[in-house]
Design a protein around this motif. Structure first.
Motif, PDB file in Angstrom:
ATOM      1  N   VAL A   1      10.769   8.465  -5.687  1.00 45.72           N
ATOM      2  CA  VAL A   1       9.491   7.778  -5.433  1.00 45.72           C
ATOM      3  C   VAL A   1       9.638   6.284  -5.697  1.00 45.72           C
ATOM      4  O   VAL A   1       9.147   5.446  -4.930  1.00 45.72           O
ATOM      5  CB  VAL A   1       8.379   8.399  -6.308  1.00 45.72           C
ATOM      6  CG1 VAL A   1       7.089   7.611  -6.161  1.00 45.72           C
ATOM      7  CG2 VAL A   1       8.154   9.851  -5.911  1.00 45.72           C
ATOM      8  N   GLY A   2      10.323   5.905  -6.777  1.00 45.83           N
ATOM      9  CA  GLY A   2      10.514   4.486  -7.065  1.00 45.83           C
ATOM     10  C   GLY A   2      11.359   3.792  -6.006  1.00 45.83           C
ATOM     11  O   GLY A   2      11.066   2.654  -5.606  1.00 45.83           O
ATOM     12  N   ILE A   3      12.421   4.451  -5.520  1.00 41.00           N
ATOM     13  CA  ILE A   3      13.245   3.852  -4.459  1.00 41.00           C
ATOM     14  C   ILE A   3      12.427   3.697  -3.180  1.00 41.00           C
ATOM     15  O   ILE A   3      12.540   2.693  -2.463  1.00 41.00           O
ATOM     16  CB  ILE A   3      14.492   4.711  -4.224  1.00 41.00           C
ATOM     17  CG1 ILE A   3      15.401   4.668  -5.458  1.00 41.00           C
ATOM     18  CG2 ILE A   3      15.265   4.244  -3.010  1.00 41.00           C
ATOM     19  CD1 ILE A   3      15.968   3.314  -5.772  1.00 41.00           C
TER      20      ILE A   3
ATOM     21  N   ASP B   1       7.638  17.501  -5.059  1.00 44.46           N
ATOM     22  CA  ASP B   1       9.033  17.875  -4.885  1.00 44.46           C
ATOM     23  C   ASP B   1       9.992  16.694  -4.925  1.00 44.46           C
ATOM     24  O   ASP B   1      11.200  16.891  -4.853  1.00 44.46           O
ATOM     25  CB  ASP B   1       9.222  18.620  -3.555  1.00 44.46           C
ATOM     26  CG  ASP B   1       8.428  19.914  -3.519  1.00 44.46           C
ATOM     27  OD1 ASP B   1       8.301  20.533  -4.579  1.00 44.46           O
ATOM     28  OD2 ASP B   1       7.938  20.290  -2.446  1.00 44.46           O
ATOM     29  N   LEU B   2       9.487  15.484  -5.004  1.00 45.69           N
ATOM     30  CA  LEU B   2      10.335  14.303  -5.083  1.00 45.69           C
ATOM     31  C   LEU B   2      10.487  13.883  -6.541  1.00 45.69           C
ATOM     32  O   LEU B   2       9.523  13.915  -7.312  1.00 45.69           O
ATOM     33  CB  LEU B   2       9.750  13.142  -4.258  1.00 45.69           C
ATOM     34  CG  LEU B   2       9.883  13.221  -2.742  1.00 45.69           C
ATOM     35  CD1 LEU B   2       9.190  12.040  -2.095  1.00 45.69           C
ATOM     36  CD2 LEU B   2      11.339  13.267  -2.308  1.00 45.69           C
ATOM     37  N   SER B   3      11.676  13.468  -6.914  1.00 46.55           N
ATOM     38  CA  SER B   3      11.888  12.966  -8.263  1.00 46.55           C
ATOM     39  C   SER B   3      11.284  11.571  -8.410  1.00 46.55           C
ATOM     40  O   SER B   3      10.995  10.885  -7.423  1.00 46.55           O
ATOM     41  CB  SER B   3      13.391  12.922  -8.568  1.00 46.55           C
ATOM     42  OG  SER B   3      14.059  12.042  -7.669  1.00 46.55           O
ATOM     43  N   CYS B   4      11.084  11.172  -9.662  1.00 45.23           N
ATOM     44  CA  CYS B   4      10.522   9.848  -9.910  1.00 45.23           C
ATOM     45  C   CYS B   4      11.463   8.752  -9.403  1.00 45.23           C
ATOM     46  O   CYS B   4      11.003   7.692  -8.964  1.00 45.23           O
ATOM     47  CB  CYS B   4      10.242   9.676 -11.409  1.00 45.23           C
ATOM     48  SG  CYS B   4       8.939  10.756 -12.038  1.00 45.23           S
TER      49      CYS B   4
ATOM     50  N   ALA C   1      18.602   9.961  -4.417  1.00 45.15           N
ATOM     51  CA  ALA C   1      17.207   9.659  -4.058  1.00 45.15           C
ATOM     52  C   ALA C   1      17.061   9.461  -2.554  1.00 45.15           C
ATOM     53  O   ALA C   1      16.080   9.916  -1.948  1.00 45.15           O
ATOM     54  CB  ALA C   1      16.734   8.415  -4.812  1.00 45.15           C
ATOM     55  N   LEU C   2      18.014   8.798  -1.915  1.00 43.12           N
ATOM     56  CA  LEU C   2      17.943   8.609  -0.464  1.00 43.12           C
ATOM     57  C   LEU C   2      18.066   9.944   0.269  1.00 43.12           C
ATOM     58  O   LEU C   2      17.414  10.143   1.306  1.00 43.12           O
ATOM     59  CB  LEU C   2      19.055   7.645  -0.011  1.00 43.12           C
ATOM     60  CG  LEU C   2      18.917   6.190  -0.482  1.00 43.12           C
ATOM     61  CD1 LEU C   2      20.085   5.361   0.026  1.00 43.12           C
ATOM     62  CD2 LEU C   2      17.598   5.585  -0.032  1.00 43.12           C
ATOM     63  N   ARG C   3      18.869  10.856  -0.255  1.00 43.82           N
ATOM     64  CA  ARG C   3      18.957  12.175   0.377  1.00 43.82           C
ATOM     65  C   ARG C   3      17.635  12.934   0.241  1.00 43.82           C
ATOM     66  O   ARG C   3      17.228  13.647   1.174  1.00 43.82           O
ATOM     67  CB  ARG C   3      20.102  12.973  -0.248  1.00 43.82           C
ATOM     68  CG  ARG C   3      21.481  12.518   0.182  1.00 43.82           C
ATOM     69  CD  ARG C   3      22.544  13.546  -0.193  1.00 43.82           C
ATOM     70  NE  ARG C   3      22.642  13.719  -1.633  1.00 43.82           N
ATOM     71  CZ  ARG C   3      23.474  13.031  -2.409  1.00 43.82           C
ATOM     72  NH1 ARG C   3      24.285  12.102  -1.870  1.00 43.82           N
ATOM     73  NH2 ARG C   3      23.523  13.235  -3.719  1.00 43.82           N
ATOM     74  N   GLU C   4      16.950  12.789  -0.894  1.00 42.95           N
ATOM     75  CA  GLU C   4      15.631  13.428  -1.041  1.00 42.95           C
ATOM     76  C   GLU C   4      14.642  12.852  -0.031  1.00 42.95           C
ATOM     77  O   GLU C   4      13.894  13.600   0.624  1.00 42.95           O
ATOM     78  CB  GLU C   4      15.110  13.226  -2.458  1.00 42.95           C
ATOM     79  CG  GLU C   4      15.882  13.973  -3.532  1.00 42.95           C
ATOM     80  CD  GLU C   4      15.260  13.783  -4.901  1.00 42.95           C
ATOM     81  OE1 GLU C   4      14.021  13.819  -4.991  1.00 42.95           O
ATOM     82  OE2 GLU C   4      16.008  13.565  -5.876  1.00 42.95           O
ATOM     83  N   LEU C   5      14.615  11.532   0.094  1.00 46.01           N
ATOM     84  CA  LEU C   5      13.681  10.919   1.044  1.00 46.01           C
ATOM     85  C   LEU C   5      14.013  11.309   2.469  1.00 46.01           C
ATOM     86  O   LEU C   5      13.110  11.484   3.308  1.00 46.01           O
ATOM     87  CB  LEU C   5      13.723   9.386   0.888  1.00 46.01           C
ATOM     88  CG  LEU C   5      13.246   8.839  -0.460  1.00 46.01           C
ATOM     89  CD1 LEU C   5      13.449   7.339  -0.518  1.00 46.01           C
ATOM     90  CD2 LEU C   5      11.775   9.172  -0.684  1.00 46.01           C
ATOM     91  N   GLU C   6      15.287  11.475   2.774  1.00 47.48           N
ATOM     92  CA  GLU C   6      15.675  11.881   4.123  1.00 47.48           C
ATOM     93  C   GLU C   6      15.304  13.336   4.377  1.00 47.48           C
ATOM     94  O   GLU C   6      14.940  13.706   5.501  1.00 47.48           O
ATOM     95  CB  GLU C   6      17.179  11.681   4.295  1.00 47.48           C
ATOM     96  CG  GLU C   6      17.661  11.821   5.732  1.00 47.48           C
ATOM     97  CD  GLU C   6      19.109  11.414   5.885  1.00 47.48           C
ATOM     98  OE1 GLU C   6      19.597  11.405   7.033  1.00 47.48           O
ATOM     99  OE2 GLU C   6      19.761  11.107   4.868  1.00 47.48           O
ATOM    100  N   ALA C   7      15.343  14.183   3.352  1.00 47.40           N
ATOM    101  CA  ALA C   7      14.984  15.589   3.532  1.00 47.40           C
ATOM    102  C   ALA C   7      13.499  15.767   3.805  1.00 47.40           C
ATOM    103  O   ALA C   7      13.109  16.695   4.532  1.00 47.40           O
ATOM    104  CB  ALA C   7      15.384  16.391   2.285  1.00 47.40           C
TER     105      ALA C   7
ATOM    106  N   ILE D   1       0.856  -1.182   0.000  1.00 49.68           N
ATOM    107  CA  ILE D   1       0.000   0.000   0.000  1.00 49.68           C
ATOM    108  C   ILE D   1       0.894   1.235   0.000  1.00 49.68           C
ATOM    109  O   ILE D   1       1.740   1.405   0.875  1.00 49.68           O
ATOM    110  CB  ILE D   1      -0.934   0.010   1.223  1.00 49.68           C
ATOM    111  CG1 ILE D   1      -1.851  -1.225   1.213  1.00 49.68           C
ATOM    112  CG2 ILE D   1      -1.761   1.295   1.255  1.00 49.68           C
ATOM    113  CD1 ILE D   1      -2.742  -1.328   2.422  1.00 49.68           C
ATOM    114  N   VAL D   2       0.727   2.096  -0.992  1.00 46.28           N
ATOM    115  CA  VAL D   2       1.516   3.321  -1.137  1.00 46.28           C
ATOM    116  C   VAL D   2       0.555   4.497  -1.147  1.00 46.28           C
ATOM    117  O   VAL D   2      -0.430   4.493  -1.889  1.00 46.28           O
ATOM    118  CB  VAL D   2       2.362   3.296  -2.428  1.00 46.28           C
ATOM    119  CG1 VAL D   2       3.156   4.585  -2.566  1.00 46.28           C
ATOM    120  CG2 VAL D   2       3.283   2.100  -2.431  1.00 46.28           C
ATOM    121  N   GLY D   3       0.816   5.504  -0.309  1.00 43.26           N
ATOM    122  CA  GLY D   3      -0.045   6.676  -0.240  1.00 43.26           C
ATOM    123  C   GLY D   3       0.181   7.625  -1.401  1.00 43.26           C
ATOM    124  O   GLY D   3       1.272   7.702  -1.971  1.00 43.26           O
TER     125      GLY D   3
END
Length: 361
Positions: free
Chosen positions: A54-56, A48-51, A88-94, A38-40
């Motif tokens: 989001v995929g990672i 603001d997140l790159s594709c 991508a991990l830095r974006e998710l952490e931000a 399940i993904v919201g």
């Protein structure tokens, strides 16, 4: 007979509820029974997140607990390189989806734990306090506590014996209060304002109030000549574009807008080109399109003659150079004479001569 027909796809399209859209994506939603995550939409549609991020994030959510999700481990599972995965991990952490915390084990070793939250905004909202449930130990103690023995039945009293006299009744205020079980303390109400969401959706909800359109421009000084020219220009538009055939009511409604253009010295050919260029197909409401173009592309009024004149610069008076009569030094002065040092020198000698004459007298 050579064209292959996909009967399964046609059957799935027939089961889509409602009319099919004329353009855009058509969703064929088949319920999952196993192996799904399940993904919201706050993650899938994050502006603001790159594709890649989001995929990672979806790949991390689909992995079981305890699987290594470092950069090299994800690079071995995905086609992206280590640099894109690290970004991508830095974006998710931000944005709070991924957190790296340092933890100390009982042995004293310090390790780094990677935490992934599928809904970081829920961590910031105050959670409602539920009613405390009795623990298993309390339920066990209550089960092991023996029930109180029933009171013995009163002996049968002979009918011949006199009944005991009733004693004085104790008032209710003096009766001992029964031992009531202690109630859990009620938590104080939470006055913490829930934080705003991490992002605001770009598309407003369908129930949001719509901004009223700007009004049609009006001429500052309407005259019969402007009204006549505007009416003729609107009626002649159907000769340039047949789809701009307007009714008399539409022409009367749009006449003030064209008159405002003519009042601002717009050429009739420029107005005609603005109203007839790049028309949509099919054009269903020509009057509404012309109203929008007359309002959105209204030119500014012509500047006056004073605004077109170049600003005058203030004249700066230059003091000319002079040559000192004694030392031939150059200095600035409106009149010839002596420089500053020579004037001070003459003034000093003059004062000394006057002092000498005064002392001799």
């Amino acid at each position: 007979m050579d064209t292959q027909q996909n009967t399964a796809l046609r059957r799935a399209l027939a089961e889509v509820p409602g009319p099919l859209p004329t353009s855009g994506v058509i969703h064929i939603a088949i319920p999952h029974t196993d192996r799904f995550t399940i993904v919201g939409n706050h993650l899938a549609q994050h502006p603001d997140l790159s594709c890649t991020a989001v995929g990672i994030a979806v790949r991390i959510q689909s992995l079981p607990q305890g699987v290594e999700i470092g950069i090299k481990a994800l690079a071995a599972r995905c086609r992206e390189g280590e640099k894109r995965i690290a970004a991508a991990l830095r974006e998710l952490e931000a944005f709070g989806y991924l957190q790296r915390v340092r933890d100390r084990l009982p042995s004293g070793r310090v390790i780094t734990r990677t935490l992934f939250c599928n809904q970081p905004t829920a961590l910031l909202r105050p959670r409602p306090t539920a009613n405390p449930r009795p623990s298993a130990v309390t339920a066990t103690l209550q089960a092991e506590t023996p029930a109180p023995a029933p009171a013995p039945a009163p002996a049968e009293v002979s009918t011949s014996a006199p009944a005991p006299a009733p004693g004085p009744r104790m008032p209710e205020a003096d009766l001992p209060e029964p031992d009531l079980p202690e109630r859990p303390p009620v938590p104080p109400p939470s006055f913490v304002t829930p934080p705003p969401p991490l992002f605001v959706p770009l598309v407003p909800p369908p129930t949001a109030p719509k901004t009223p359109p700007p009004p049609l421009p009006q001429p500052d000084e309407p005259t019969p000549e402007l009204d006549r020219a505007a009416t003729a220009l609107l009626g002649d538009l159907r000769c340039q574009a047949p789809e701009l055939t307007l009714s008399e009511a539409d022409i009367r409604q749009l006449t003030p807008g064209v008159a405002a253009w003519l009042e601002r010295a717009a050429h009739p050919e420029a107005i005609r080109r603005t109203l007839t260029t790049d028309l949509p197909h099919p054009l269903r409401r020509p009057a509404l399109l012309l109203k929008h173009r007359l309002t959105a592309h209204l030119p500014p009024p012509l500047p006056g003659a004073q605004a077109l004149t170049a600003p005058t610069r203030p004249r700066i008076t230059m003091t000319p150079f002079q040559t000192c009569d004694d030392c031939d030094r150059a200095f600035r002065s409106p009149t010839p004479g002596h420089c500053r040092d020579c004037r001070e020198h003459h003034t000093h000698h003059t004062h000394r001569s006057e002092d000498a004459r005064t002392a001799a007298a």
